[in-house]
Motif scaffolding. Structure first.
Motif, PDB file in Angstrom:
ATOM      1  N   LYS A 100     -13.084  -0.134 -21.335  1.00 45.81           N
ATOM      2  CA  LYS A 100     -13.375   0.973 -20.412  1.00 45.81           C
ATOM      3  C   LYS A 100     -12.191   1.904 -20.221  1.00 45.81           C
ATOM      4  CE  LYS A 100     -12.289  -1.742 -16.220  1.00 45.81           C
ATOM      5  NZ  LYS A 100     -11.852  -2.992 -16.863  1.00 45.81           N
ATOM      6  N   ARG A 101     -12.539   3.117 -19.834  1.00 44.26           N
ATOM      7  CA  ARG A 101     -11.547   4.137 -19.472  1.00 44.26           C
ATOM      8  C   ARG A 101     -11.865   4.657 -18.078  1.00 44.26           C
ATOM      9  NH1 ARG A 101      -8.316   5.729 -23.674  1.00 44.26           N
ATOM     10  NH2 ARG A 101      -9.163   5.695 -25.802  1.00 44.26           N
ATOM     11  N   LEU A 102     -10.816   5.092 -17.372  1.00 49.87           N
ATOM     12  CA  LEU A 102     -10.980   5.696 -16.053  1.00 49.87           C
ATOM     13  C   LEU A 102     -11.588   7.086 -16.217  1.00 49.87           C
ATOM     14  CD1 LEU A 102     -10.392   5.587 -12.966  1.00 49.87           C
ATOM     15  CD2 LEU A 102      -8.148   6.592 -13.493  1.00 49.87           C
ATOM     16  N   ARG A 145     -13.852   5.386 -10.910  1.00 50.91           N
ATOM     17  CA  ARG A 145     -14.987   4.938 -11.703  1.00 50.91           C
ATOM     18  C   ARG A 145     -14.551   4.756 -13.151  1.00 50.91           C
ATOM     19  NH1 ARG A 145     -19.018   8.904 -12.173  1.00 50.91           N
ATOM     20  NH2 ARG A 145     -20.267   7.283 -13.186  1.00 50.91           N
ATOM     21  N   PHE A 146     -15.066   3.719 -13.750  1.00 54.02           N
ATOM     22  CA  PHE A 146     -14.748   3.419 -15.146  1.00 54.02           C
ATOM     23  C   PHE A 146     -16.044   3.356 -15.948  1.00 54.02           C
ATOM     24  CE2 PHE A 146     -11.262   1.729 -12.699  1.00 54.02           C
ATOM     25  CZ  PHE A 146     -10.138   1.943 -13.466  1.00 54.02           C
ATOM     26  N   ASP A 147     -15.975   3.775 -17.196  1.00 59.53           N
ATOM     27  CA  ASP A 147     -17.092   3.596 -18.113  1.00 59.53           C
ATOM     28  C   ASP A 147     -16.556   3.106 -19.448  1.00 59.53           C
ATOM     29  OD1 ASP A 147     -19.565   3.999 -16.951  1.00 59.53           O
ATOM     30  OD2 ASP A 147     -19.582   6.165 -17.261  1.00 59.53           O
ATOM     31  N   THR A 148     -17.374   2.367 -20.156  1.00 56.78           N
ATOM     32  CA  THR A 148     -17.027   1.931 -21.501  1.00 56.78           C
ATOM     33  C   THR A 148     -16.839   3.149 -22.396  1.00 56.78           C
ATOM     34  OG1 THR A 148     -18.199  -0.158 -21.265  1.00 56.78           O
ATOM     35  CG2 THR A 148     -17.886   0.651 -23.506  1.00 56.78           C
ATOM     36  N   ASP A 149     -15.841   3.090 -23.258  1.00 54.83           N
ATOM     37  CA  ASP A 149     -15.523   4.179 -24.170  1.00 54.83           C
ATOM     38  C   ASP A 149     -15.921   3.767 -25.589  1.00 54.83           C
ATOM     39  OD1 ASP A 149     -13.551   5.581 -26.145  1.00 54.83           O
ATOM     40  OD2 ASP A 149     -13.416   6.769 -24.309  1.00 54.83           O
ATOM     41  N   ALA A 150     -16.786   4.548 -26.211  1.00 54.06           N
ATOM     42  CA  ALA A 150     -17.290   4.202 -27.542  1.00 54.06           C
ATOM     43  C   ALA A 150     -16.167   4.082 -28.569  1.00 54.06           C
ATOM     44  CB  ALA A 150     -18.315   5.240 -27.992  1.00 54.06           C
TER      45      ALA A 150
END
Length: 234
Positions: free
Chosen positions: A203-205, A219-224
């Motif tokens: 994940k990235r911020l 918030r963090f989301d997975t980074d492709a």
């Protein structure tokens, strides 16, 4: 050796990024900052509609420890029914006794409720004082794999224990290394532990939301791209 990468995703965006990056499987949850809890019906349904890779759903009614009341177990059984009806490939669950042993009767009932879905025993395993006994218990329950950092804050710190667990498992169950798995250490972890499955968030911020105002939060989301880097190294 064929390695498997599971990405822990706490949003639709993260699940889509995991698939785009080449992940082999997604573990879907929410409230990842608290260790993860069962995701909403809507999130499960939408992720299943948009992903073609296997989706495993975390069955955990609350954050904190893993000793559950009968009411909490009833919630978990209901969530298992929901996941089975929606067509999830698998579920991720676990329950312990107050003494830190695998709660055999409670887990057996949950696994029976899971039906044909694959079952991963989650990191409640890392709260067990005797992991070698816990591994035998999880094997006896019929779980396909156990998710663990070797009882340490990160898999790198627990790599000696992970190697011992892989050796003890002797192919009877998968030992999936978790916590702190990155592109910088995944190859070394595979070589040193013998684990063939790895669990990461990649994940990235996210940048601040201009309209969040008083409700601004990290918030963090997975980074492709991070997922793709891990897959390439595997």
């Amino acid at each position: 050796m064929t390695l498997t990468l599971e990405i822990c995703a706490a949003s639709l965006q993260s699940a889509l990024a995991a698939q785009a990056g080449g992940a082999h499987r997604v573990e879907l949850c929410q409230n990842l900052e608290q260790g993860g809890i069962t995701p909403s019906y809507g999130l499960i349904r939408e992720v299943l509609a948009q992903l073609s890779i296997p989706v495993f759903v975390l069955i955990r009614p609350r954050s904190g420890g893993f000793v559950y009341s009968e009411g909490e177990l009833a919630i978990m059984r209901a969530d298992l029914d929901l996941c089975r009806a929606l067509g999830c490939a698998g579920v991720v669950l676990g329950a312990l006794t107050a003494a830190g042993r695998v709660a055999m009767a409670e887990c057996a009932a949950l696994i029976k409720q899971a039906g044909s879905m694959e079952v991963t025993f989650h990191r409640a395993f890392d709260a067990c004082p005797d992991q070698f006994q816990a591994l035998e218990d999880v094997i006896a329950l019929g779980c396909r794999r156990v998710l663990t950092s070797g009882g340490q804050p990160t898999a790198v710190e627990g790599q000696t224990q992970l190697a011992a667990l892989v050796s003890q498992a002797a192919g009877r169950i998968g030992v999936m290394a978790a916590a702190g798995i990155t592109a910088a250490n995944i190859q070394e972890m595979a070589a040193r532990t013998g684990a063939q499955e790895f669990h990461a968030s990649a994940k990235r911020l996210l940048p601040p939301e201009p309209d969040a105002g008083l409700f601004q939060a990290e918030r963090f989301d997975t980074d492709a791209a991070l997922v793709a880097e891990l897959v390439a190294l595997m």
